[in-house]
Design an enzyme around this catalytic site. Structure first.
Site, PDB file in Angstrom:
ATOM      1  N   ASN A  27      13.874  51.421 -14.473  1.00 12.61           N
ATOM      2  CA  ASN A  27      14.143  52.939 -14.345  1.00 12.61           C
ATOM      3  C   ASN A  27      15.498  53.227 -14.627  1.00 12.61           C
ATOM      4  OD1 ASN A  27      11.469  53.626 -13.835  1.00 12.61           O
ATOM      5  ND2 ASN A  27      11.607  53.061 -11.461  1.00 12.61           N
ATOM      6  N   LYS A  86      12.459  47.734 -10.152  1.00 10.10           N
ATOM      7  CA  LYS A  86      12.435  46.158  -9.401  1.00 10.10           C
ATOM      8  C   LYS A  86      12.530  45.220 -10.537  1.00 10.10           C
ATOM      9  CE  LYS A  86      10.500  47.949  -5.286  1.00 10.10           C
ATOM     10  NZ  LYS A  86      11.936  47.635  -4.361  1.00 10.10           N
ATOM     11  N   ALA A 140      13.693  45.111 -13.564  1.00  9.22           N
ATOM     12  CA  ALA A 140      14.936  45.186 -14.477  1.00  9.22           C
ATOM     13  C   ALA A 140      15.973  44.769 -13.764  1.00  9.22           C
ATOM     14  CB  ALA A 140      15.089  46.318 -15.049  1.00  9.22           C
ATOM     15  N   ASN A 141      15.812  45.124 -12.266  1.00 11.55           N
ATOM     16  CA  ASN A 141      16.926  44.657 -11.497  1.00 11.55           C
ATOM     17  C   ASN A 141      16.883  43.340 -11.144  1.00 11.55           C
ATOM     18  OD1 ASN A 141      17.839  47.393 -11.011  1.00 11.55           O
ATOM     19  ND2 ASN A 141      16.712  47.647  -9.230  1.00 11.55           N
ATOM     20  N   GLU A 149       5.560  47.508  -9.815  1.00  5.97           N
ATOM     21  CA  GLU A 149       5.609  48.755 -10.267  1.00  5.97           C
ATOM     22  C   GLU A 149       5.271  49.355 -11.682  1.00  5.97           C
ATOM     23  OE1 GLU A 149       9.645  50.451  -8.047  1.00  5.97           O
ATOM     24  OE2 GLU A 149       9.922  49.125  -9.860  1.00  5.97           O
ATOM     25  N   ASN A 209       9.178  42.159   1.695  1.00  4.36           N
ATOM     26  CA  ASN A 209       9.855  42.280   2.730  1.00  4.36           C
ATOM     27  C   ASN A 209       8.878  42.474   4.008  1.00  4.36           C
ATOM     28  OD1 ASN A 209       8.532  44.812   2.942  1.00  4.36           O
ATOM     29  ND2 ASN A 209      10.499  46.028   2.003  1.00  4.36           N
ATOM     30  N   THR A 222      11.762  38.800   3.210  1.00  2.33           N
ATOM     31  CA  THR A 222      13.264  39.338   3.429  1.00  2.33           C
ATOM     32  C   THR A 222      13.230  40.270   4.598  1.00  2.33           C
ATOM     33  OG1 THR A 222      12.645  41.281   1.999  1.00  2.33           O
ATOM     34  CG2 THR A 222      13.654  39.037   1.071  1.00  2.33           C
ATOM     35  N   GLY A 232      15.800  42.208   5.600  1.00  9.65           N
ATOM     36  CA  GLY A 232      16.827  43.158   5.592  1.00  9.65           C
ATOM     37  C   GLY A 232      18.004  42.279   6.119  1.00  9.65           C
ATOM     38  N   ASP A 260      15.421  42.860  -4.688  1.00  9.10           N
ATOM     39  CA  ASP A 260      15.357  42.665  -6.094  1.00  9.10           C
ATOM     40  C   ASP A 260      16.490  41.287  -6.422  1.00  9.10           C
ATOM     41  OD1 ASP A 260      13.704  44.750  -6.156  1.00  9.10           O
ATOM     42  OD2 ASP A 260      15.182  46.097  -7.198  1.00  9.10           O
TER      43      ASP A 260
END
Ligand code: ATP
Length: 306
Positions: free
Chosen positions: A7, A36, A38-39, A137, A181, A222, A224, A255
């Site tokens: 995106n 997500k 591409a990141n 996505e 997450n 994950t 955070g 990501d």
């Protein structure tokens, strides 16, 4: 191989979030590479991986720029579909004064990633791949085709179930390594916390054990700013504390984590070390603007985590 969305994130910082029907005005607009898939591809390439990304952009200026940005980071985009049917995916993001946000995504060309495209691409390149990272996505049939192709070829598959979509439940039996997450972990295990309450680590641990029982593979959750939870087949688990971080923008931390974890596993690094490296990369990533601003290079990663 990395599959998922690309995106363009357009961000306006405003004095408050708009109410329905209201217009708010901020001083300017910042544009960041996002999605997500591409990141994660950028995270793995910056960390030194040879990465091929599969996804779709529109035949438009922002799509061409999105591809250039991926290529500038060394990502092979030759498997990306340039769709004439849909525009490049965009995320319109308003950020309020306290960092709270409101996001609307136009999926655009990400919705044109078909099972046929994925199957054809993977048939060509999977035999030489060390691993496949899939995020959700893109259309569910494309996600399923990717996980099934990796399983069929005996190539390790890392599935980042972000967001949790129904098809993920059908794919768990194929044994992907999951990187949810906390909220995604609970949702996948069918145990969402009561009325949106903050998930407790014990609840997340129980849910991860339940997922391991189905996948027979590692579940890496994950948490955070609370680090990472690793649950292994056989029932052992470990909490890996977060690395010290200068927090500027946590967008894309997950990501970065999944991209660098997938790269390390694809290179044959053991799970414990792969998690340690990914945890360090994700902690560095939150110091930069946008999803990709803080993603470390291989040298930066070695300096932080020799
Ligand atoms: P996103 O959707 O923004 O990519 P996510 O919810 O998928 O995020 P998180 O669990 O928030 O992912 O974060 C991923 C990883 O990033 C964490 O497991 C940790 O390694 C690292 N991380 C995130 N925030 C911090 C922090 N404040 N300090 C240190 N590390 C952090």
């Amino acid at each position: 191989m990395v599959l998922g969305a690309v995106n363009v994130d357009m961000v306006v910082r405003a004095p408050r979030l708009p109410a329905p029907g209201e217009t708010v005005v901020g001083p300017g607009m910042e544009r960041f590479g996002g999605g997500k898939g591409a990141n994660a591809a950028v995270a793995a390439a910056r960390a030194g991986g040879r990465v091929r990304y599969i996804g779709a952009v529109g035949d438009d200026d922002i799509g061409r720029q999105a591809l250039r940005e991926l290529q500038d980071d060394g990502v092979d985009t030759s498997g990306v579909l340039v769709s004439t049917a849909s525009p490049t995916g965009v995320a319109l993001i308003v950020v309020g004064p306290g960092g709270e946000n409101q996001i609307a995504v136009g999926a655009g060309a990400n919705g044109d990633v078909s099972a046929e495209l994925v199957t054809a691409e993977l048939a060509r390149v999977l035999p030489g791949a060390g691993g496949v990272l899939v995020s959700t996505e893109i259309p569910e049939e494309a996600v399923a085709a990717a996980v099934r192709a990796a399983h069929g070829a005996g190539v390790r598959c890392i599935l980042n179930p972000a967001p949790v979509v129904p098809v993920v439940a059908e794919l768990l039996g194929l044994g992907p390594v999951l990187t949810p997450n906390a909220g995604e972990c609970l949702a996948l295990a069918g145990r969402p916390p009561a009325d949106g309450a903050e998930p407790k680590r014990d609840q997340v641990l129980d849910a991860a054990h339940a997922l391991v029982a189905v996948t027979g593979a590692e579940v890496v959750v994950t948490l955070g700013a609370d680090g990472v939870l690793v649950v292994r087949p056989g029932g052992t688990s470990e909490h890996v504390p977060p690395r010290p971080a200068t927090v500027r923008d946590t967008t894309g931390a997950g990501d970065t984590f999944s991209g660098v974890l997938a790269l390390a596993l694809a290179r044959g690094v053991g799970l414990d070390d792969a998690v340690r490296i990914a945890n360090a990369a994700a902690a560095l990533s939150v110091a930069g603007e946008g999803a990709r601003g803080g993603m470390p290079t291989a040298d930066e990663l070695v300096a932080a985590e020799p």
